[in-house]
Design a protein around this motif. Structure first.
Motif, mmCIF file in Angstrom:
data_model
loop_
_atom_site.group_PDB
_atom_site.id
_atom_site.type_symbol
_atom_site.label_atom_id
_atom_site.label_comp_id
_atom_site.label_asym_id
_atom_site.label_seq_id
_atom_site.Cartn_x
_atom_site.Cartn_y
_atom_site.Cartn_z
ATOM 1 N N PRO A 80 0.811 -1.222 0.000
ATOM 2 C CA PRO A 80 0.000 0.000 0.000
ATOM 3 C C PRO A 80 0.848 1.278 0.000
ATOM 4 C CG PRO A 80 -0.295 -1.238 2.059
ATOM 5 C CD PRO A 80 0.543 -2.085 1.164
ATOM 6 N N VAL A 83 1.699 2.068 -3.602
ATOM 7 C CA VAL A 83 0.599 2.644 -4.375
ATOM 8 C C VAL A 83 0.404 4.114 -3.982
ATOM 9 C CG1 VAL A 83 -1.837 2.431 -4.966
ATOM 10 C CG2 VAL A 83 -0.454 0.382 -4.662
ATOM 11 N N GLU A 98 -5.385 4.933 -12.700
ATOM 12 C CA GLU A 98 -6.151 4.314 -11.636
ATOM 13 C C GLU A 98 -5.260 3.346 -10.871
ATOM 14 O OE1 GLU A 98 -8.918 6.422 -11.495
ATOM 15 O OE2 GLU A 98 -10.047 4.577 -11.124
ATOM 16 N N LEU A 99 -5.410 3.334 -9.545
ATOM 17 C CA LEU A 99 -4.502 2.555 -8.699
ATOM 18 C C LEU A 99 -5.294 1.615 -7.804
ATOM 19 C CD1 LEU A 99 -2.214 5.550 -7.649
ATOM 20 C CD2 LEU A 99 -1.802 3.875 -9.454
ATOM 21 N N VAL A 100 -4.750 0.415 -7.627
ATOM 22 C CA VAL A 100 -5.415 -0.577 -6.787
ATOM 23 C C VAL A 100 -4.355 -1.314 -5.973
ATOM 24 C CG1 VAL A 100 -6.915 -2.613 -6.752
ATOM 25 C CG2 VAL A 100 -7.223 -0.911 -8.553
ATOM 26 N N VAL A 101 -4.588 -1.411 -4.653
ATOM 27 C CA VAL A 101 -3.728 -2.247 -3.818
ATOM 28 C C VAL A 101 -4.265 -3.670 -3.915
ATOM 29 C CG1 VAL A 101 -2.909 -2.751 -1.479
ATOM 30 C CG2 VAL A 101 -3.249 -0.369 -2.206
ATOM 31 N N THR A 102 -3.486 -4.544 -4.521
ATOM 32 C CA THR A 102 -3.923 -5.930 -4.651
ATOM 33 C C THR A 102 -2.736 -6.805 -5.024
ATOM 34 O OG1 THR A 102 -5.691 -7.338 -5.554
ATOM 35 C CG2 THR A 102 -4.572 -5.907 -7.127
ATOM 36 N N MET B 1 -10.553 6.959 -7.193
ATOM 37 C CA MET B 1 -10.995 5.870 -8.038
ATOM 38 C C MET B 1 -12.175 6.309 -8.892
ATOM 39 S SD MET B 1 -12.531 2.125 -7.016
ATOM 40 C CE MET B 1 -14.085 2.849 -6.575
ATOM 41 N N THR B 5 -13.201 2.065 -12.886
ATOM 42 C CA THR B 5 -12.446 1.059 -12.139
ATOM 43 C C THR B 5 -13.378 0.257 -11.231
ATOM 44 O OG1 THR B 5 -10.489 2.404 -12.276
ATOM 45 C CG2 THR B 5 -10.494 0.713 -10.593
ATOM 46 N N GLY B 112 -8.600 7.746 -2.738
ATOM 47 C CA GLY B 112 -8.914 7.278 -4.087
ATOM 48 C C GLY B 112 -8.366 5.910 -4.433
ATOM 49 N N ILE B 113 -7.760 5.215 -3.457
ATOM 50 C CA ILE B 113 -7.128 3.921 -3.762
ATOM 51 C C ILE B 113 -7.850 2.790 -3.032
ATOM 52 C CG2 ILE B 113 -5.009 2.571 -3.630
ATOM 53 C CD1 ILE B 113 -3.489 5.284 -3.562
ATOM 54 N N PRO B 114 -8.487 1.877 -3.780
ATOM 55 C CA PRO B 114 -9.101 0.719 -3.129
ATOM 56 C C PRO B 114 -8.044 -0.308 -2.728
ATOM 57 C CG PRO B 114 -9.454 0.621 -5.503
ATOM 58 C CD PRO B 114 -8.696 1.892 -5.231
ATOM 59 N N GLU B 115 -8.266 -0.915 -1.562
ATOM 60 C CA GLU B 115 -7.373 -1.995 -1.101
ATOM 61 C C GLU B 115 -8.144 -3.293 -1.163
ATOM 62 O OE1 GLU B 115 -4.999 -1.862 2.375
ATOM 63 O OE2 GLU B 115 -4.626 0.286 2.221
ATOM 64 N N LEU B 116 -7.728 -4.158 -2.084
ATOM 65 C CA LEU B 116 -8.438 -5.421 -2.282
ATOM 66 C C LEU B 116 -7.697 -6.569 -1.623
ATOM 67 C CD1 LEU B 116 -9.540 -5.042 -6.003
ATOM 68 C CD2 LEU B 116 -10.720 -4.316 -3.930
ATOM 69 N N ARG B 117 -7.138 -6.297 -0.451
ATOM 70 C CA ARG B 117 -6.399 -7.383 0.192
ATOM 71 C C ARG B 117 -7.371 -8.340 0.872
ATOM 72 N NH1 ARG B 117 -1.589 -4.624 3.318
ATOM 73 N NH2 ARG B 117 -3.233 -3.187 3.900
#
Lengths: 253, 123
Positions: A80, A83, A98-102, B1, B5, B112-117
């Motif tokens: 994280p 990102v 566009e940013l995603v923590v995954t 986001m 997205t 603005g950042i999703p965390e998909l953990r």
């Protein structure tokens, strides 16, 4: 004419985030050298897996910005902090992605299937003990397990799923990762490949590989699997011919 | 986001995913940011987005101008394209959560950042 890439002074940082280094520069230099092709390719969806400081995705967006408007950029990282740093780096350059923590592309795989036109990956490629793989701090930026292949071998099937029919993948590897074996594995999935940049630094020998789907390779695979007897001979001959030409492209390490 | 997205996120953390619904959205803070209008891109995206999910998501974000039903012939209308553009690219979820329709679990969106953990029991 020179084209803009991300500026180091505008790249944000954090103690838990890998800073742009020789590998990042080699990847961006590759994109810059391939700029004319990338512009002609006119990607709609561009993706980076493992965006770290954001240097690469920002550079890609800047390299394409003048001619390719309206492309959708998305970048992921399991860390994280990375990102968050990427967000600052993008903002400092006036660029949006566009940013995603995954983990790799979890959560995006289903809907992005066969959609990505350009993918860039600077994976954790350093050979390390396997136990070091899989964290979500800075070690995730480099710990690659045995031969540095643990994460690369997880990413490639996902890349195969996400790349569009005309998709291109640029990936950083080391000699220790056995790039020619990686190319052979991808060839079985219907990808042609070329080592587009080789660079030896003080510590490592970097190879940037570009992959693209080659319909002829897929046809050969189908011929081989579907036709016994005669077809098999022709199929294996075809396979050998393309393998020879392929090897001359991709075994120069 | 951006909602584009949101439109492409489908969690697969629990293995077999049966629920076709999009992720729910809880808004704490949203922003509108103008961005260049590109009909070529929008037309390409129209084939690809889950349009119903976009309509629902944009309503949650406070924008109710998108028609509930759309078909490709509407891509000839600049008025429609402008609305589609606004919903898809200009509405940003800055703070809040995405909610899995299957499990009800929340995935935070910060700056603005999703965390998909995955949750600990999903790994």
């Amino acid at each position: 004419m020179t084209y803009k890439t991300a500026q180091i002074r505008l790249v944000s940082s954090h103690p838990e985030v890998y800073e742009p280094c020789d590998d990042s520069f080699a990847l961006v230099d590759t994109l810059l050298a391939d700029r004319t092709n990338l512009v002609q390719h006119h990607p709609t969806v561009c993706m980076e897996i493992g965006c770290g400081s954001g240097y690469v995705i920002t550079s890609l967006a800047l390299i394409l910005a003048q001619e390719v408007t309206g492309a959708y950029y998305v970048a992921t990282d399991i860390n994280p902090h990375a990102v968050a740093v990427t967000r600052k780096t993008l903002e400092a350059h006036g660029i949006h992605a566009e940013l995603v923590v995954t983990d790799i592309a979890s959560g995006l795989e289903t809907r992005l299937t066969r959609s990505v036109d350009v993918m860039v990956v600077n994976p954790p490629y350093v050979p390390t003990p396997v136990e070091e793989v899989g964290g979500n701090g800075i070690t995730s930026a480099w710990a690659g397990g045995e031969n540095g292949r643990s994460v690369i071998d997880k990413i490639l099937p996902i890349a195969d799923k996400l790349l569009s029919d005309r998709g291109w993948l640029y990936m950083v590897t080391l000699t220790a990762n056995e790039p020619s074996e990686i190319c052979l594995n991808m060839r079985k999935k219907g990808y042609a490949s070329r080592i587009v940049l080789q660079r030896s630094t003080e510590e490592e020998s970097l190879h940037i590989i570009k992959f693209w789907r080659d319909p002829e390779l897929e046809v050969t695979e189908i011929k081989m699997s579907n036709k016994p007897g005669h077809g098999t001979v022709i199929g294996s001959l075809l396979s050998q011919i393309s393998q020879i030409s392929f090897l001359s492209n991709c075994s120069s390490n | 986001m951006r909602l584009i997205t949101h439109n492409m996120i489908k969690l697969f953390l629990l293995g077999e995913f049966t629920n076709e619904s999009p992720m729910g959205i809880e808004v704490e803070k949203m922003e509108v940011r103008k961005v260049g209008f590109n009909p070529y891109f929008l037309k390409k995206m129209f084939d690809w987005v889950n349009y119903n999910a976009l309509v629902e998501a944009s309503k949650i974000m406070g924008y109710a101008e998108l028609p509930d039903v759309a078909d490709p012939s509407m891509l000839e209308s600049e008025e429609f394209l402008r609305k589609f553009h606004h919903a898809l690219l200009e509405l940003h979820l800055e703070e809040g959560s995405l909610v899995c329709p299957e499990t009800g679990r929340k995935y935070p969106v910060n700056k603005g950042i999703p965390e998909l953990r995955p949750y600990y029991d999903e790994v």
